[in-house]
Structures are given as C-alpha cells and as structure tokens.
Write an enzyme that holds these catalytic residues in place. Structure first.
Site, PDB file in Angstrom:
ATOM      1  N   LYS A 175       0.740  -1.045   0.221  1.00 41.44           N
ATOM      2  CA  LYS A 175       0.688  -0.050   0.241  1.00 41.44           C
ATOM      3  C   LYS A 175       0.957   0.988   0.295  1.00 41.44           C
ATOM      4  O   LYS A 175       1.734   0.881  -0.022  1.00 41.44           O
ATOM      5  CB  LYS A 175      -0.734  -0.156   1.464  1.00 41.44           C
ATOM      6  CG  LYS A 175      -2.221  -1.263   0.907  1.00 41.44           C
ATOM      7  CD  LYS A 175      -2.882  -1.709   0.098  1.00 41.44           C
ATOM      8  CE  LYS A 175      -3.463  -2.806   0.147  1.00 41.44           C
ATOM      9  NZ  LYS A 175      -4.340  -3.611   1.028  1.00 41.44           N
TER      10      LYS A 175
HETATM   11  C1  LIG Z   1      -5.437  -4.003   1.287  1.00 43.45           C
HETATM   12  C2  LIG Z   1      -6.466  -4.666   1.659  1.00 43.45           C
HETATM   13  C3  LIG Z   1      -6.999  -4.610   3.061  1.00 43.45           C
HETATM   14  C4  LIG Z   1      -6.862  -5.988   3.710  1.00 43.45           C
HETATM   15  O1  LIG Z   1      -5.295  -5.045   4.431  1.00 43.45           O
HETATM   16  P1  LIG Z   1      -4.691  -5.534   5.100  1.00 43.45           P
HETATM   17  O2  LIG Z   1      -4.020  -4.639   5.685  1.00 43.45           O
HETATM   18  O3  LIG Z   1      -3.630  -6.443   4.414  1.00 43.45           O
HETATM   19  O4  LIG Z   1      -5.217  -6.495   6.196  1.00 43.45           O
HETATM   20  C5  LIG Z   1      -8.879  -5.059   2.670  1.00 43.45           C
HETATM   21  N1  LIG Z   1      -9.454  -4.046   1.410  1.00 43.45           N
HETATM   22  C6  LIG Z   1      -8.972  -3.541   0.178  1.00 43.45           C
HETATM   23  C7  LIG Z   1      -9.019  -3.160  -0.659  1.00 43.45           C
HETATM   24  C8  LIG Z   1      -7.520  -3.961   0.564  1.00 43.45           C
HETATM   25  O5  LIG Z   1      -6.533  -3.811  -0.665  1.00 43.45           O
END
Ligand SMILES: *Cc1c(COP(=O)(O)O)cnc(C)c1O
Length: 412
Positions: free
Chosen positions: A204
């Site tokens: 991210k």
């Molecule tokens: C990455 C992601 C999540 C989950 O986040 P984590 O930190 O990996 O648990 C939830 N929703 C979306 C759209 C994501 O891209």
C-alpha cells in the site's frame, strides 16, 4: 519499439514499500526505548492520521482486515442483517461482514472503473429488497486503486435508505474525494462516512509491515472501536458498572481494576510498527505525487496501444493517490491469454497482478449465495491487469514496463 532482454534491470514487483534511512532510524529509536506496544508512537501515529485525513479520531490497529472487522463489529449486526459490498474488492471487505455475523449483498461495479457507483448501489438495494433476508444495515464502498466513486451521491442514497456508510480506503490513503461543493477533501475525513478503514501493508502507499486504522468523527464509535481493539476492556472509571468492585471504601478507584462489558479482540498495533508508519506518513504527499506522476507517464507511454490496452476510467469524483496501476486489456483481441502475458512479463523481470477476482465468485460465497450475475464486475475482471507502481520507481522503469508490454502483445 526496442526488444526487451530478460535482464534489463532489477525485478519490478507490482507494488512494494520504499524504506529510507530515517524510517530505519525511527524504528531503531523505538527498540531502544521503553514502549514496544501501546506507547507514545501509537498515539503519535494516530495524531498524524487525524492530521492527514482531517478526521476527529483515528484508531490504529493490527492490519486493514482487523480495521474492517472492528468497523463491522461496531455496527452491532444481528444475525441475518445485510450489508452491501462491491464484488470487485479484496476478500477482507466482505469477510468483515461475515465475521461480524452479517450477510453480504454483493454489488456490481462500473465495468470501466471497477467502482460501485450510485446505479450499482441502487440496483443492489433493489435486488436485496426483493429477496428474502434480514434488514439492510450498511454499505461498504471500496476506493479501488485509490479512486473513489461519487461519495456525496453514495452517502445521500445510503442516508435515504437508513444505511451506515463504512468505506474501505485500504487503497486510498492520500487520495481526495470531491465534496458536494465541488472542492476536494481527504478520504477518511469522516464527513460522509461513519468509519473509514485503511491498510498499511507494504504494497500500500504507506508501509508499516502490517498495520491498519479506522478514522471517524463519532466520539462514541471511537471509544467503542478502542474497546473492541483491546478485549472489550474499559479503563475509564466513569464507564465502570460494578461500583462495589471498582472502588475502595474511601471512594478511590482500585488500582488493579478493569472491566469488560463486551467481548473484544487483541487487534492492537505495536509502537515498532507505528514508528515506521509515522515516519512514512511524513512522506505521504511526496509518495502520492510520485505515484500520480508515474501513473500519468504510464498513460502517455501506453497511449499507442489503444484500443487494445486502455487505462481504467478516471473518476471525476476524486484525485487518486494511485495504490495500483491497472489496465483494461483486450486479451482475445491481442491473441494472447492473461496468464501468458503475466508469464512473459515475469520473464522480462516485471511483476503484474489481477485486482481482483470478484469476491462473489469465491467458493465460500457461491455456496452461501449461489451464482450471481454481476456483468460489470465480470467485464472488469476479464480485462484487468495491474502493472508495477510504487514510490521507488523511476520514469525509466515505467518506460521499460510499457515497452515490454507492447512487445508481449505483439505491438512492440
Ligand atoms: C489490503 C486490503 C485490505 C486488507 O488490508 P490488510 O492490511 O492486508 O489486512 C482490505 N481491503 C482492500 C481493498 C485491500 O486492498
């Protein structure tokens, strides 16, 4: 275009963190300090999130999935209560609803942006109203790729239907949405949504290793989320119910005392993670600007591949910080399968990924809800492929990826 040899540079994954010396120093400082968890770095990171999003409260937690789970728990869903979730998202958005005891109503998306806009939400609500099931309680829009749908319009429809709006902004830290007055506001500012969930996984825009957060402007929800994050435990004296156990004869609070009015989890996040998150948050503007620059360059470098290859539709409702760079590719028209394209890109040192397999197609959800017909999600899924995008990339990396894709599609 030039032929691309397999070893033209280091492997480019579809996404990765950018860690710099000051990030490392920030983490090291925490390791030398007194608090490894639930200390000052957590509070400082939460303050930085409030500043960046303009929200009143930020609640940092273990990861984005935990954030979504906490948000769903805070809705107090009764068994059978239904929540609308777009099908083009990561598994966690829908799973949060199931883990909190609710049922998922999958919504379609715009075939060219992947976003659930008002027509798709309205259609999902209509279908749900006509089908047997519990009351509709909430909607979880997803800011896919960092873009967002017309949030004021979604919020208006949600309010009209009495639905709580919780947005999944795992892709969208640093992105802005267009408010009703035409100005842009940070996603997660809490003006139109009850809660907004973020993720700080290394792919991210901001990396914490694992990390997540919720923002909200609602004081009661903020307290509730903090409580659910830590076992359902309450340390504030005024909240205690068992006054006889809580207080000494002189009226002072017993120093060991804590109370658990409801069941919760350990979804806390460490100071180690938050030190990294705080250091990274200082770079949010730079990272977002670099991602926008790289995405614009991709658009230009790939323009010659139209109509076989097109960028996804740009949402006029937002200014995206671009978590990913997805394309829409006519694989049949190019005469090559998506799997072959991915394999040949990989051989050229280039990672790619599909965001996402529509969640309603997963065996768990097909068993539960049967086969759904969501043509927008289907059309988006069949064509999408994400190319490498991260703040540490340079213009020459974009050019290399664009040339390799042209070559793989026989248009080099
Ligand atoms: C990455 C992601 C999540 C989950 O986040 P984590 O930190 O990996 O648990 C939830 N929703 C979306 C759209 C994501 O891209």
């Amino acid at each position: 275009m030039r032929k691309i040899a397999p070893s033209q540079g280091p492997f480019l994954p579809y996404g990765r963190q950018l860690i710099e010396e000051d990030d490392i120093a920030a983490v090291t400082a925490v390791l030398r300090g007194d608090w490894l968890t639930t200390g000052p770095a957590v509070a400082a990171f939460e303050r930085a999130l409030c500043e960046a999003t303009e929200a009143r409260h930020a609640i940092a937690c273990a990861n984005g999935t935990a954030a979504l789970h906490l948000a769903a728990l805070a809705l107090d869903l009764a068994p059978g209560d239904r929540v609308v979730v777009p099908s083009v998202t990561f598994l966690a958005t829908a799973n949060a609803v199931r883990l909190a005891g609710g049922e998922v109503v999958f919504a379609d998306c715009d075939a060219d942006s992947g976003l659930m806009e008002v027509p798709q939400l309205a259609e999902a609500l209509e279908h749900a109203a006509a089908a047997p099931g519990g009351p509709l309680k909430a909607v979880f829009p997803v800011h896919l790729t960092g873009q967002c749908a017309d949030l004021p319009a979604l919020a208006a429809l949600a309010a009209e239907q009495g639905l709580t709006l919780v947005d999944d902004a795992a892709h969208a830290i640093g992105s802005r949405y267009r408010a009703a007055d035409g100005n842009t506001k940070p996603i997660g500012d809490g003006r139109l949504s009850a809660m907004t969930a973020f993720s700080f996984h290394p792919v991210k825009t901001i990396a914490m290793g694992e990390g997540g957060a919720l923002t909200t402007n609602d004081d009661n929800l903020a307290l509730r989320l903090q409580r659910l994050r830590s076992h359902g435990m309450v340390r504030e004296e005024r909240e205690w119910q068992h006054r006889d156990l809580a207080f000494d004869a002189d009226g002072s609070a017993n120093p060991w005392y804590y109370e658990m009015p409801e069941v919760g989890l350990n979804y806390r996040v460490t100071d180690i993670q938050c030190a990294l998150g705080l250091s990274q948050m200082k770079k949010l503007k730079r990272f977002a600007a670099q991602r926008r620059r790289l995405a614009d360059r991709y658009d230009r470098q790939l323009a010659g591949l139209a109509p076989l290859v097109r960028p996804i539709a740009r949402s006029a409702s937002s200014e995206a910080a671009w978590h990913i760079y997805p394309l829409l590719i006519d694989f049949a028209g190019a005469g090559i399968s998506r799997a072959r394209v991915m394999a040949r890109l990989k051989a050229a040192g280039i990672g790619s990924q599909v965001h996402y397999i529509p969640v309603h197609m997963q065996p768990y959800y097909r068993r539960r809800y049967g086969d759904l017909d969501l043509p927008g999600a289907q059309a988006y899924y069949e064509r999408t492929l994400s190319l490498p995008l991260f703040a540490g990339m340079e213009d020459s990396d974009v050019d290399r990826v664009a040339a390799a894709l042209a070559e793989v599609l026989g248009r080099g």
